[in-house]
Design a protein around this motif. Structure first.
Motif, PDB file in Angstrom:
ATOM      1  N   LEU A 117       0.837  -1.193   0.000  1.00  0.00           N
ATOM      2  CA  LEU A 117       0.000   0.000   0.000  1.00  0.00           C
ATOM      3  C   LEU A 117       0.878   1.252   0.000  1.00  0.00           C
ATOM      4  O   LEU A 117       2.027   1.226   0.438  1.00  0.00           O
ATOM      5  N   ASP A 118       0.333   2.342  -0.473  1.00  0.00           N
ATOM      6  CA  ASP A 118       1.046   3.620  -0.489  1.00  0.00           C
ATOM      7  C   ASP A 118       1.050   4.191   0.927  1.00  0.00           C
ATOM      8  O   ASP A 118      -0.008   4.441   1.506  1.00  0.00           O
ATOM      9  N   LEU A 119       2.238   4.431   1.478  1.00  0.00           N
ATOM     10  CA  LEU A 119       2.354   4.961   2.840  1.00  0.00           C
ATOM     11  C   LEU A 119       2.633   6.459   2.861  1.00  0.00           C
ATOM     12  O   LEU A 119       2.757   7.053   3.936  1.00  0.00           O
ATOM     13  N   SER A 120       2.711   7.081   1.719  1.00  0.00           N
ATOM     14  CA  SER A 120       3.081   8.494   1.631  1.00  0.00           C
ATOM     15  C   SER A 120       2.146   9.379   2.448  1.00  0.00           C
ATOM     16  O   SER A 120       0.923   9.368   2.248  1.00  0.00           O
ATOM     17  N   GLY A 121       2.726  10.125   3.384  1.00  0.00           N
ATOM     18  CA  GLY A 121       1.973  11.072   4.179  1.00  0.00           C
ATOM     19  C   GLY A 121       1.042  10.454   5.210  1.00  0.00           C
ATOM     20  O   GLY A 121       0.272  11.168   5.855  1.00  0.00           O
ATOM     21  N   ARG A 122       1.129   9.149   5.405  1.00  0.00           N
ATOM     22  CA  ARG A 122       0.187   8.466   6.289  1.00  0.00           C
ATOM     23  C   ARG A 122       0.789   8.204   7.669  1.00  0.00           C
ATOM     24  O   ARG A 122       2.013   8.176   7.843  1.00  0.00           O
ATOM     25  N   ILE A 131       8.261  -7.464  21.375  1.00  0.00           N
ATOM     26  CA  ILE A 131       9.484  -6.692  21.169  1.00  0.00           C
ATOM     27  C   ILE A 131      10.532  -7.231  22.135  1.00  0.00           C
ATOM     28  O   ILE A 131      10.493  -6.942  23.335  1.00  0.00           O
ATOM     29  N   ALA A 132      11.451  -8.030  21.607  1.00  0.00           N
ATOM     30  CA  ALA A 132      12.476  -8.648  22.446  1.00  0.00           C
ATOM     31  C   ALA A 132      13.744  -7.814  22.506  1.00  0.00           C
ATOM     32  O   ALA A 132      14.373  -7.710  23.563  1.00  0.00           O
ATOM     33  N   THR A 133      14.132  -7.233  21.372  1.00  0.00           N
ATOM     34  CA  THR A 133      15.353  -6.415  21.338  1.00  0.00           C
ATOM     35  C   THR A 133      15.112  -5.025  20.766  1.00  0.00           C
ATOM     36  O   THR A 133      15.911  -4.124  20.985  1.00  0.00           O
ATOM     37  N   GLY A 134      14.047  -4.865  20.008  1.00  0.00           N
ATOM     38  CA  GLY A 134      13.764  -3.594  19.344  1.00  0.00           C
ATOM     39  C   GLY A 134      14.388  -3.473  17.972  1.00  0.00           C
ATOM     40  O   GLY A 134      14.113  -2.511  17.242  1.00  0.00           O
ATOM     41  N   ALA A 135      15.216  -4.444  17.582  1.00  0.00           N
ATOM     42  CA  ALA A 135      15.932  -4.343  16.310  1.00  0.00           C
ATOM     43  C   ALA A 135      14.991  -4.410  15.115  1.00  0.00           C
ATOM     44  O   ALA A 135      15.046  -3.565  14.213  1.00  0.00           O
ATOM     45  N   LYS A 136      14.125  -5.420  15.075  1.00  0.00           N
ATOM     46  CA  LYS A 136      13.220  -5.558  13.933  1.00  0.00           C
ATOM     47  C   LYS A 136      12.221  -4.413  13.862  1.00  0.00           C
ATOM     48  O   LYS A 136      11.918  -3.908  12.773  1.00  0.00           O
ATOM     49  N   ALA A 137      11.715  -4.004  15.015  1.00  0.00           N
ATOM     50  CA  ALA A 137      10.765  -2.889  15.026  1.00  0.00           C
ATOM     51  C   ALA A 137      11.421  -1.619  14.512  1.00  0.00           C
ATOM     52  O   ALA A 137      10.810  -0.851  13.749  1.00  0.00           O
ATOM     53  N   SER A 138      12.669  -1.399  14.896  1.00  0.00           N
ATOM     54  CA  SER A 138      13.394  -0.211  14.423  1.00  0.00           C
ATOM     55  C   SER A 138      13.580  -0.251  12.917  1.00  0.00           C
ATOM     56  O   SER A 138      13.360   0.753  12.223  1.00  0.00           O
ATOM     57  N   ALA A 139      13.990  -1.416  12.395  1.00  0.00           N
ATOM     58  CA  ALA A 139      14.171  -1.546  10.952  1.00  0.00           C
ATOM     59  C   ALA A 139      12.868  -1.271  10.220  1.00  0.00           C
ATOM     60  O   ALA A 139      12.846  -0.587   9.188  1.00  0.00           O
ATOM     61  N   ALA A 140      11.761  -1.776  10.758  1.00  0.00           N
ATOM     62  CA  ALA A 140      10.459  -1.552  10.124  1.00  0.00           C
ATOM     63  C   ALA A 140      10.089  -0.072  10.126  1.00  0.00           C
ATOM     64  O   ALA A 140       9.509   0.436   9.161  1.00  0.00           O
ATOM     65  N   CYS A 141      10.426   0.626  11.208  1.00  0.00           N
ATOM     66  CA  CYS A 141      10.150   2.067  11.267  1.00  0.00           C
ATOM     67  C   CYS A 141      10.873   2.803  10.144  1.00  0.00           C
ATOM     68  O   CYS A 141      10.292   3.690   9.491  1.00  0.00           O
ATOM     69  N   PHE A 142      12.114   2.443   9.910  1.00  0.00           N
ATOM     70  CA  PHE A 142      12.887   3.116   8.870  1.00  0.00           C
ATOM     71  C   PHE A 142      12.400   2.752   7.472  1.00  0.00           C
ATOM     72  O   PHE A 142      12.455   3.571   6.559  1.00  0.00           O
ATOM     73  N   VAL A 143      11.892   1.527   7.300  1.00  0.00           N
ATOM     74  CA  VAL A 143      11.277   1.170   6.018  1.00  0.00           C
ATOM     75  C   VAL A 143      10.053   2.043   5.779  1.00  0.00           C
ATOM     76  O   VAL A 143       9.857   2.597   4.692  1.00  0.00           O
ATOM     77  N   ALA A 144       9.218   2.181   6.815  1.00  0.00           N
ATOM     78  CA  ALA A 144       8.013   3.010   6.683  1.00  0.00           C
ATOM     79  C   ALA A 144       8.378   4.452   6.365  1.00  0.00           C
ATOM     80  O   ALA A 144       7.743   5.097   5.515  1.00  0.00           O
ATOM     81  N   ARG A 145       9.403   4.983   7.023  1.00  0.00           N
ATOM     82  CA  ARG A 145       9.852   6.353   6.739  1.00  0.00           C
ATOM     83  C   ARG A 145      10.353   6.477   5.299  1.00  0.00           C
ATOM     84  O   ARG A 145      10.055   7.456   4.606  1.00  0.00           O
ATOM     85  N   GLU A 146      11.088   5.462   4.857  1.00  0.00           N
ATOM     86  CA  GLU A 146      11.609   5.485   3.492  1.00  0.00           C
ATOM     87  C   GLU A 146      10.474   5.478   2.478  1.00  0.00           C
ATOM     88  O   GLU A 146      10.603   6.049   1.380  1.00  0.00           O
ATOM     89  N   ARG A 147       9.363   4.866   2.836  1.00  0.00           N
ATOM     90  CA  ARG A 147       8.199   4.810   1.946  1.00  0.00           C
ATOM     91  C   ARG A 147       7.279   6.016   2.105  1.00  0.00           C
ATOM     92  O   ARG A 147       6.189   6.036   1.551  1.00  0.00           O
ATOM     93  N   GLY A 148       7.705   6.992   2.884  1.00  0.00           N
ATOM     94  CA  GLY A 148       6.975   8.249   2.948  1.00  0.00           C
ATOM     95  C   GLY A 148       6.058   8.439   4.126  1.00  0.00           C
ATOM     96  O   GLY A 148       5.306   9.418   4.162  1.00  0.00           O
TER      97      GLY A 148
END
Length: 210
Positions: A117-122, A131-148
């Protein structure tokens, strides 16, 4: 203690609705986070998507995360841990190459049938089963940011208190339970059966699209 991922997702969705969390789309982390994200999406009445991430395990102890990777070429490394344990660049590269191949295969298979789905501006709500270490959640946050994505919220039924504080890239992190004696995500589920790729695809096939 949650009965299973569906129960955890239902309770998490009710909690998020009760505290007034609003988002445009829920992104589950395959594989175990997707059944939970589906329940959250249903509770909040918003569409469901996925962001594919992979843990980067230590060469000597693969169950321990030294970082994580995600789509959009995201790669996060716990530099302090790597330095303390003397992990070499070659060792890190080997782990990333192996995990990147798995990530690329999984993402290609999922997106071929279920385009992102388009995440731009959303406002994006990222959901995992814990959340055991926060690593995967952090990576996902940056993917979402990269997608707008304009705003990113991370939510999970359970998390380690220190790990929750280490989630990077999120505007807000919400957990139903933050036990002081956290050891592993699975200990908080009576049924923690593995979620398969087929399960993820089936769940996405009935998602509402917006």
């Amino acid at each position: 203690m949650f009965q299973d991922r569906a129960d955890a997702g239902h309770l998490l969705g009710l909690h998020l609705a009760a505290i007034g969390v609003t988002a445009s789309v829920v992104c589950g982390l395959p594989r175990g986070g997707v059944p939970i994200a589906a329940e959250v999406a249903r509770s909040l009445g918003i569409p469901l998507d996925v962001i594919v991430v992979r843990k980067l395990g230590l060469p000597s102890h693969p169950e321990v995360a030294m970082g994580a990777i995600g789509e959009e070429r995201i790669c996060l490394i716990d530099a302090g841990l790597v330095r303390r344990l003397g992990v070499t660049q070659d060792e890190m590269d080997a782990v990333e190459v192996r995990e990147r191949a798995v990530l690329n295969r999984r993402a290609a298979a999922l997106h071929a049938q279920h385009p992102p789905l388009d995440l731009s501006g959303r406002t994006v709500l990222i959901v995992d089963d814990g959340i055991a270490t926060g690593a995967k959640a952090s990576a996902a946050c940056f993917v979402a940011r990269e997608r707008g994505a304009a705003r990113v919220i991370v939510a999970a039924p359970v998390g380690a208190r220190d790990a929750v504080t280490r989630v990077d890239g999120a505007d807000q992190v919400i957990c139903l339970e933050l036990p002081a004696d956290f050891l592993a995500v699975g200990q908080y589920y009576r049924d923690f059966s593995q979620t398969t790729d087929a399960d993820v695809s089936r769940i996405l096939s009935v998602r509402p699209l917006r």
